[in-house]
Enzyme design. Structure first.
Site, PDB file in Angstrom:
ATOM      1  N   HIS A  67      -3.719  47.801   7.838  1.00  0.00           N
ATOM      2  CA  HIS A  67      -3.343  46.717   6.937  1.00  0.00           C
ATOM      3  C   HIS A  67      -1.990  46.967   6.278  1.00  0.00           C
ATOM      4  CE1 HIS A  67      -7.364  44.416   6.446  1.00  0.00           C
ATOM      5  NE2 HIS A  67      -7.298  45.002   7.639  1.00  0.00           N
ATOM      6  N   ASP A 110     -14.207  38.715  18.278  1.00  0.00           N
ATOM      7  CA  ASP A 110     -14.754  39.702  19.217  1.00  0.00           C
ATOM      8  C   ASP A 110     -15.119  39.015  20.532  1.00  0.00           C
ATOM      9  OD1 ASP A 110     -14.759  41.953  17.343  1.00  0.00           O
ATOM     10  OD2 ASP A 110     -16.412  40.933  16.344  1.00  0.00           O
ATOM     11  N   HIS A 143     -12.886  48.738  16.638  1.00  0.00           N
ATOM     12  CA  HIS A 143     -14.094  48.316  15.940  1.00  0.00           C
ATOM     13  C   HIS A 143     -15.308  49.102  16.412  1.00  0.00           C
ATOM     14  CE1 HIS A 143     -12.169  44.274  14.714  1.00  0.00           C
ATOM     15  NE2 HIS A 143     -12.284  45.048  13.651  1.00  0.00           N
ATOM     16  N   TRP A 194     -20.230  47.158  14.225  1.00  0.00           N
ATOM     17  CA  TRP A 194     -20.039  46.560  15.549  1.00  0.00           C
ATOM     18  C   TRP A 194     -20.799  47.340  16.617  1.00  0.00           C
ATOM     19  CZ3 TRP A 194     -16.424  46.171  11.777  1.00  0.00           C
ATOM     20  CH2 TRP A 194     -15.748  44.951  11.626  1.00  0.00           C
ATOM     21  N   ARG A 217      -8.461  51.410   8.653  1.00  0.00           N
ATOM     22  CA  ARG A 217      -8.226  50.060   8.128  1.00  0.00           C
ATOM     23  C   ARG A 217      -7.056  50.035   7.151  1.00  0.00           C
ATOM     24  NH1 ARG A 217     -11.516  47.347   3.751  1.00  0.00           N
ATOM     25  NH2 ARG A 217     -10.794  45.182   3.723  1.00  0.00           N
TER      26      ARG A 217
END
Length: 330
Positions: A58, A279, A201, A249, A54
């Site tokens: 980002h 999603d 995910h 997830w 992540r």
């Protein structure tokens, strides 16, 4: 490879003599190889792969292909370590990821921050059972906060153009598929790349205290069924030692596989697993759906597409010193 290089002795008949530059580069590569080994061991022990992915996403995900100047174009330059960027809402909790990397950076000062962040992400994918990403290194790091893109500079309501999980969408889109395309087309991705990247995910969780998109938070008492202490979530079927809490997830959220695709479209959604509008868009949108079904049917196809998309994301907006370099095969 490095041992062979260090033992190189030029033939009297040959002009192939290592230059000062090549010897310096060999030393640099050696430091990068050692850094990658240290990161792999740390991430595996700490079970922090999701936050490493992540963090890198980002950092690079604010890239805007319409801007040619560096670092104004954003991308993989390490600007996320500065305020105000690290404090943007979408980056909540990522200061922890930077803290994880600080001692590694201190031990391997020759590795730029921009490279270190992206290297950690690639290691995280591999540690959790995913594909080996053919990474390129040599990124120049942003020097200070002047490299941080303004929150609304990408035509979104905030977060410097990073995607939203649900409406209202900062780009102004009225539906999730349009939002995903607005965000990722700006970076230069196509529909296959969007679906492939979304498959990451398969690892990770969302927290009430970070994104605020789920009702589950820190600790066992606030955890979902699959995020309590002791769940066998690693790809080696062990639980490992991780911070409990949040909502995932997939059931095995420390295993990088294609389970995101094989379970997401089930008619009876598992209330213990995340299923955001962004999603659902992947199997409901007629242009996304063929790739979603392809990756659900074949983990090999998913890994191949994901590897390409991850590599591309890791190089967006990057300025490579002397054209960059790759590491020797292990």
């Amino acid at each position: 490879w490095l041992k062979q290089f260090s033992q190189f002795k030029p033939d009297a008949r040959s002009k192939c003599v290592p230059s000062v530059f090549s010897l310096k580069m060999a030393g640099k590569i050696q430091q990068y190889v050692a850094c990658k080994k240290a990161l792999t061991q740390f991430i595996g022990k700490q079970n922090c792969a999701p936050i490493m992915v992540r963090l890198a996403w980002h950092d690079s995900g604010n890239y805007d292909k319409r801007i040619s100047e560096w670092p104004a174009c954003g991308g993989a330059n390490g600007s996320i370590r500065f305020e105000p960027e690290i404090n943007y809402g979408a980056n909540a909790g990522l200061a922890k990821g930077l803290k994880y990397l600080e001692p590694v950076k201190a031990k391997f000062p020759g590795v730029s921050w921009a490279d270190l962040i992206q290297m950690a992400s690639a290691c995280a994918i591999e540690v959790t059972g995913g594909p080996k990403i053919p990474m390129k290194y040599g990124r120049v790091e942003a020097a200070d906060s002047s490299a941080c893109p303004e929150e609304t500079s990408r035509g979104t309501g905030g977060n410097a153009g990073l995607p939203d999980a649900m409406a209202p969408f900062g780009c102004g889109a009225q539906d999730a598929p349009t939002h995903l395309r607005n965000i990722f087309y700006r970076m230069g991705f196509d529909d296959e790349g969007i679906v492939a990247l979304s498959g990451a995910h398969t690892i990770g969780r969302a927290f009430k205290e970070r994104s605020g998109t789920v009702e589950y938070g820190y600790g066992d008492k606030n955890a979902s069924k699959y995020t309590k202490s002791g769940c066998p979530v690693r790809h080696d079927a062990t639980s490992g030692d991780y911070m409990p809490g949040g909502k995932s997830w997939t059931e095995k959220w420390l295993s990088f596989d294609n389970s995101y695709f094989t379970t997401l479209a089930e008619k009876q959604a598992n209330p213990e697993l995340i299923r955001f509008p962004t999603d659902e868009a992947l199997f409901q949108d007629e242009k996304f759906r063929p790739y979603f079904e392809k990756f659900a049917a074949s983990q090999e196809d998913f890994f191949e597409a994901y590897s390409r998309a991850h590599k591309k994301l890791s190089e967006l907006g990057a300025k490579f010193e002397d054209g960059g370099f790759t590491l020797p095969e292990e």
